[in-house]
Design a protein around this motif. Structure first.
Motif, PDB file in Angstrom:
ATOM      1  N   ALA A 111      53.542 -27.740 -12.842  1.00  0.00           N
ATOM      2  CA  ALA A 111      53.985 -28.273 -11.556  1.00  0.00           C
ATOM      3  C   ALA A 111      54.247 -27.157 -10.548  1.00  0.00           C
ATOM      4  CB  ALA A 111      55.235 -29.114 -11.744  1.00  0.00           C
ATOM      5  N   ALA A 112      54.599 -25.979 -11.034  1.00  0.00           N
ATOM      6  CA  ALA A 112      54.892 -24.854 -10.146  1.00  0.00           C
ATOM      7  C   ALA A 112      53.632 -24.261  -9.515  1.00  0.00           C
ATOM      8  CB  ALA A 112      55.634 -23.768 -10.914  1.00  0.00           C
ATOM      9  N   TYR A 113      52.458 -24.706  -9.976  1.00  0.00           N
ATOM     10  CA  TYR A 113      51.219 -24.084  -9.507  1.00  0.00           C
ATOM     11  C   TYR A 113      50.270 -25.066  -8.840  1.00  0.00           C
ATOM     12  CZ  TYR A 113      53.392 -20.529 -12.193  1.00  0.00           C
ATOM     13  OH  TYR A 113      54.331 -19.652 -12.658  1.00  0.00           O
ATOM     14  N   GLY A 114      50.784 -26.207  -8.418  1.00  0.00           N
ATOM     15  CA  GLY A 114      50.020 -27.154  -7.617  1.00  0.00           C
ATOM     16  C   GLY A 114      48.695 -27.558  -8.229  1.00  0.00           C
ATOM     17  N   THR A 115      47.631 -27.315  -7.490  1.00  0.00           N
ATOM     18  CA  THR A 115      46.296 -27.758  -7.901  1.00  0.00           C
ATOM     19  C   THR A 115      45.596 -26.766  -8.832  1.00  0.00           C
ATOM     20  OG1 THR A 115      45.304 -26.720  -5.952  1.00  0.00           O
ATOM     21  CG2 THR A 115      45.977 -29.040  -5.748  1.00  0.00           C
ATOM     22  N   GLU A 116      46.230 -25.666  -9.132  1.00  0.00           N
ATOM     23  CA  GLU A 116      45.609 -24.631  -9.959  1.00  0.00           C
ATOM     24  C   GLU A 116      45.549 -25.081 -11.425  1.00  0.00           C
ATOM     25  OE1 GLU A 116      46.960 -21.002  -7.059  1.00  0.00           O
ATOM     26  OE2 GLU A 116      48.134 -21.357  -8.860  1.00  0.00           O
ATOM     27  N   VAL A 117      44.447 -24.742 -12.080  1.00  0.00           N
ATOM     28  CA  VAL A 117      44.193 -25.204 -13.441  1.00  0.00           C
ATOM     29  C   VAL A 117      43.977 -24.002 -14.352  1.00  0.00           C
ATOM     30  CG1 VAL A 117      42.646 -26.586 -14.893  1.00  0.00           C
ATOM     31  CG2 VAL A 117      43.101 -27.296 -12.537  1.00  0.00           C
ATOM     32  N   MET A 118      44.575 -24.056 -15.556  1.00  0.00           N
ATOM     33  CA  MET A 118      44.430 -22.987 -16.552  1.00  0.00           C
ATOM     34  C   MET A 118      43.981 -23.591 -17.872  1.00  0.00           C
ATOM     35  SD  MET A 118      48.127 -21.213 -15.930  1.00  0.00           S
ATOM     36  CE  MET A 118      48.955 -22.751 -15.509  1.00  0.00           C
ATOM     37  N   VAL A 119      42.962 -22.968 -18.481  1.00  0.00           N
ATOM     38  CA  VAL A 119      42.488 -23.404 -19.791  1.00  0.00           C
ATOM     39  C   VAL A 119      42.314 -22.161 -20.652  1.00  0.00           C
ATOM     40  CG1 VAL A 119      40.636 -24.535 -21.080  1.00  0.00           C
ATOM     41  CG2 VAL A 119      41.303 -25.418 -18.831  1.00  0.00           C
ATOM     42  N   ALA A 120      42.902 -22.188 -21.836  1.00  0.00           N
ATOM     43  CA  ALA A 120      42.803 -21.047 -22.742  1.00  0.00           C
ATOM     44  C   ALA A 120      41.439 -21.003 -23.412  1.00  0.00           C
ATOM     45  CB  ALA A 120      43.893 -21.117 -23.809  1.00  0.00           C
ATOM     46  N   GLY A 121      40.930 -19.799 -23.532  1.00  0.00           N
ATOM     47  CA  GLY A 121      39.771 -19.532 -24.371  1.00  0.00           C
ATOM     48  C   GLY A 121      40.290 -18.844 -25.626  1.00  0.00           C
ATOM     49  N   ARG A 122      39.531 -17.904 -26.150  1.00  0.00           N
ATOM     50  CA  ARG A 122      39.984 -17.178 -27.342  1.00  0.00           C
ATOM     51  C   ARG A 122      40.851 -15.982 -26.955  1.00  0.00           C
ATOM     52  NH1 ARG A 122      38.413 -13.289 -31.101  1.00  0.00           N
ATOM     53  NH2 ARG A 122      36.658 -12.556 -29.905  1.00  0.00           N
ATOM     54  N   ARG A 123      40.315 -15.097 -26.135  1.00  0.00           N
ATOM     55  CA  ARG A 123      41.069 -13.950 -25.617  1.00  0.00           C
ATOM     56  C   ARG A 123      40.955 -13.910 -24.100  1.00  0.00           C
ATOM     57  NH1 ARG A 123      39.070  -8.579 -28.341  1.00  0.00           N
ATOM     58  NH2 ARG A 123      37.041  -9.506 -27.914  1.00  0.00           N
ATOM     59  N   GLU A 124      40.944 -15.086 -23.514  1.00  0.00           N
ATOM     60  CA  GLU A 124      40.816 -15.202 -22.068  1.00  0.00           C
ATOM     61  C   GLU A 124      41.396 -16.529 -21.619  1.00  0.00           C
ATOM     62  OE1 GLU A 124      37.631 -16.994 -24.202  1.00  0.00           O
ATOM     63  OE2 GLU A 124      37.903 -14.846 -24.038  1.00  0.00           O
ATOM     64  N   VAL A 125      41.725 -16.572 -20.331  1.00  0.00           N
ATOM     65  CA  VAL A 125      42.180 -17.817 -19.714  1.00  0.00           C
ATOM     66  C   VAL A 125      41.257 -18.068 -18.528  1.00  0.00           C
ATOM     67  CG1 VAL A 125      44.067 -19.025 -18.555  1.00  0.00           C
ATOM     68  CG2 VAL A 125      44.579 -17.415 -20.399  1.00  0.00           C
ATOM     69  N   TYR A 126      40.707 -19.272 -18.482  1.00  0.00           N
ATOM     70  CA  TYR A 126      39.896 -19.701 -17.354  1.00  0.00           C
ATOM     71  C   TYR A 126      40.863 -20.251 -16.304  1.00  0.00           C
ATOM     72  CZ  TYR A 126      36.077 -19.788 -20.828  1.00  0.00           C
ATOM     73  OH  TYR A 126      35.158 -19.468 -21.805  1.00  0.00           O
ATOM     74  N   VAL A 127      40.745 -19.796 -15.054  1.00  0.00           N
ATOM     75  CA  VAL A 127      41.694 -20.191 -14.018  1.00  0.00           C
ATOM     76  C   VAL A 127      40.930 -20.662 -12.780  1.00  0.00           C
ATOM     77  CG1 VAL A 127      43.646 -19.457 -12.612  1.00  0.00           C
ATOM     78  CG2 VAL A 127      43.305 -18.433 -14.872  1.00  0.00           C
ATOM     79  N   TRP A 128      41.113 -21.913 -12.434  1.00  0.00           N
ATOM     80  CA  TRP A 128      40.496 -22.494 -11.239  1.00  0.00           C
ATOM     81  C   TRP A 128      41.547 -22.546 -10.147  1.00  0.00           C
ATOM     82  CZ3 TRP A 128      37.272 -23.195  -7.753  1.00  0.00           C
ATOM     83  CH2 TRP A 128      37.145 -24.352  -6.977  1.00  0.00           C
ATOM     84  N   LEU A 129      41.245 -21.890  -9.023  1.00  0.00           N
ATOM     85  CA  LEU A 129      42.162 -21.783  -7.893  1.00  0.00           C
ATOM     86  C   LEU A 129      41.515 -22.432  -6.668  1.00  0.00           C
ATOM     87  CD1 LEU A 129      43.019 -18.024  -8.516  1.00  0.00           C
ATOM     88  CD2 LEU A 129      44.365 -20.021  -9.230  1.00  0.00           C
TER      89      LEU A 129
END
Length: 178
Positions: free
Chosen positions: A122-140
């Motif tokens: 909720a603190a990050y509005g429309t931003e989306v985070m998805v974990a990979g193995r050793r990375e995080v995909y971040v849609w801004l």
């Protein structure tokens, strides 16, 4: 021989940690790596090595940068096959409309979706985070400039030694370069 990408954190930003890419190429060649090339000034270097330990390669490169340039630089090394797998796994392909606002935050340690889910979304509005193995995909979707989801945020929040981000355009390009 293995093909790798070295991802350097925080170089050539402002006046801090200025490392010319030609000098980085020379440094990597001096370490015994071959077929060295760089992409952009933001610290992306491709190289071939008979080494198989990515962490040891990253430490070797970081130590050589400190010795030659006097700069402490976080370095992550990923195999080209792993980068290809990261792009193939793209968990947000159906949502992303601008690859310049889509980041992959590479981490020095594994992450799980449960850990990422523990971040108050909720603190990050429309931003989306998805974990990979050793990375995080971040849609801004609202842009990178004002986002709080920076590499420093992920480094601290996920308790990893190094985190460095690249936009989707750069990640996909790194998978296609020789």
């Amino acid at each position: 021989m293995n093909r790798y990408v070295a991802l350097l954190r925080g170089i050539n930003v402002g006046r801090n940690k200025q490392i010319p890419m030609a000098d980085l190429k020379d440094l990597l060649a001096g370490l015994g790596h071959t077929d060295v090339s760089t992409y952009l000034r933001s610290g992306n270097a491709l190289f071939t090595s008979d080494g198989t330990d990515e962490e040891a390669l990253a430490e070797q490169i970081s130590a050589a940068i400190a010795a030659r340039f006097g700069a402490q630089v976080g370095v992550l090394v990923r195999g080209r096959d792993e980068l290809a797998a990261i792009t193939a796994a793209d968990p947000l392909a159906d949502r992303v409309t601008d690859p310049a606002r889509y980041l992959v935050v590479f981490l020095s340690a594994p992450v799980t979706q449960a850990v990422v889910d523990g971040i108050d979304r909720a603190a990050y509005g429309t931003e989306v985070m998805v974990a990979g193995r050793r990375e995080v995909y971040v849609w801004l979707p609202d842009g990178i400039a004002d986002s709080k989801l920076t590499q420093a945020f992920f480094q601290k929040r996920l308790s990893v030694d190094t985190a460095t981000a690249r936009n989707w355009n750069t990640v996909t390009k790194l998978t296609t370069l020789p």
